[in-house]
Each structure stands twice: as structure tokens, then as C-alpha cells.
Design an enzyme around this catalytic site. Structure first.
Site, PDB file in Angstrom:
ATOM      1  N   ARG A  58       0.811  -1.219   0.000  1.00  0.00           N
ATOM      2  CA  ARG A  58       0.000   0.000   0.000  1.00  0.00           C
ATOM      3  C   ARG A  58       0.843   1.267   0.000  1.00  0.00           C
ATOM      4  O   ARG A  58       0.346   2.341  -0.368  1.00  0.00           O
ATOM      5  CB  ARG A  58      -1.008  -0.033   1.150  1.00  0.00           C
ATOM      6  CG  ARG A  58      -2.083  -1.113   0.930  1.00  0.00           C
ATOM      7  CD  ARG A  58      -3.093  -1.184   2.044  1.00  0.00           C
ATOM      8  NE  ARG A  58      -2.495  -1.402   3.338  1.00  0.00           N
ATOM      9  CZ  ARG A  58      -2.247  -2.598   3.883  1.00  0.00           C
ATOM     10  NH1 ARG A  58      -2.531  -3.685   3.210  1.00  0.00           N
ATOM     11  NH2 ARG A  58      -1.718  -2.695   5.071  1.00  0.00           N
ATOM     12  N   GLU A  95       1.950  -5.888  14.727  1.00  0.00           N
ATOM     13  CA  GLU A  95       0.992  -6.026  15.816  1.00  0.00           C
ATOM     14  C   GLU A  95       0.284  -7.376  15.774  1.00  0.00           C
ATOM     15  O   GLU A  95      -0.321  -7.805  16.736  1.00  0.00           O
ATOM     16  CB  GLU A  95      -0.035  -4.881  15.816  1.00  0.00           C
ATOM     17  CG  GLU A  95      -0.855  -4.762  14.562  1.00  0.00           C
ATOM     18  CD  GLU A  95      -0.232  -3.869  13.500  1.00  0.00           C
ATOM     19  OE1 GLU A  95      -0.991  -3.366  12.671  1.00  0.00           O
ATOM     20  OE2 GLU A  95       0.996  -3.682  13.480  1.00  0.00           O
TER      21      GLU A  95
END
Length: 170
Positions: A58, A95
Site C-alpha cells: 500500500r 501487531e
């Protein structure tokens, strides 16, 4: 036009407990895409940039646009096995797991002024890994530039001493 109106929350993606910030509605709207591009460019100001490093995948959407507008080269940072030439690699924690990123070993020249661009600054692991790659090749990270910063995850803490800017902050 508020860019965050074009960001969609996806619950439990890619794993349970994660709220993913989906930028595809923003990318799919010509006006929102143009506005985001302008805002990201404005965050750089008049700094001299030799290379824009975009992080897979992205970070490529706006990284190429920024490179063109800044009259700089574009350098993709990709997952292992995606770049055809000799690479330098760096592993890091996300994460929701771990990963490794690679950059062509000749993509950054010593002394290059580099703008790091990615879509989201979350916990900072990805950006910190890319900073290490850039600096290992002799580049100077002038700024870390993000479309979105999730400030509640304190990703800036892993980028201590770096200029960090985002078009949208949550």
C-alpha cells in the site's frame, strides 16, 4: 473534503481483535485520491528528496506519486523473493505477527536524502525496519510520511529522532 470519510474500518482483519483501516474507498475516488496526494506532498514541504521509499504494497500507491512530484527516484521495499536483484533484508514484529522486508542493495546511495512512505503507522515495526534498511545502505531518512497514523498504538516511539508526518491521525 475530509479524507477520513473515505477510510473504512474492517473488524477482525487480518486477525481477530484488529480494526483494519481500509484505504481502498479513498483510492477509488478520484477527488479523494488527488486530495490525499496533495496533502502528503504538502507534508514534505520544500525539503530536498533524492529517493522515495514505498513499503509493500500500500505504500506504492502514493509513494510513486510523491516521487514524481518531488522529482525523486522511487524505491520499492518488498517481501522476500519479490525483488529480482541482490537484496538487503530486515525482519521485524507486527501487531499481529512477524515479517521480513527487502530492498535492492544498490537502491539507495550513500548520502541520499530519503522520504519513507507507507499507508499506515501503527506500532512502528514496519517503518523502523525500513529505516534500518535505508540507513544500512547509507541513506539519510529525512522524513517518515504516512497517509494514516494510529497514534494510540505509539508507533512514533520506534522512530525516535525521525520526523514523522501523517495526513490523517486517529
Amino acid at each position: 473534503m475530509k479524507l477520513n470519510n473515505y477510510i473504512r474500518d474492517i473488524q477482525d482483519f487480518p486477525t481477530e481483535g484488529i480494526i483494519f483501516k481500509d484505504i481502498t474507498p479513498l483510492l477509488g475516488d478520484a477527488s479523494a485520491f488527488a486530495k490525499a496526494s496533495q496533502e502528503l506532498l504538502a507534508l514534505v514541504g520544500d525539503q530536498h528528496i533524492d529517493k522515495v521509499v514505498g513499503v509493500e504494497s500500500r505504500g506504492f500507491f502514493f509513494g510513486g506519486v510523491l516521487a514524481k512530484e518531488l522529482n525523486a527516484g522511487f524505491v520499492p521495499v518488498r517481501k522476500p523473493g519479490k525483488l529480482p536483484y541482490t537484496t538487503a533484508s530486515q525482519s521485524y514484529a507486527l501487531e499481529y505477527g512477524t515479517d521480513t522486508l527487502e530492498i535492492h542493495e544498490d537502491a539507495i546511495q550513500p548520502g541520499d536524502k530519503v522520504l519513507l512512505h507507507d499507508d499506515v503507522l501503527a506500532t512502528g515495526g514496519t517503518a523502523a525496519a525500513v529505516v534500518k534498511l535505508i540507513e544500512r545502505l547509507g541513506g539519510e531518512v529525512v522524513q517518515c510520511n504516512f497517509l494514516i497514523e494510529l497514534s494510540f498504538l505509539s508507533g512514533k516511539d520506534k522512530l525516535e529522532g525521525k520526523m514523522i508526518k501523517a495526513a490523517i491521525t486517529y
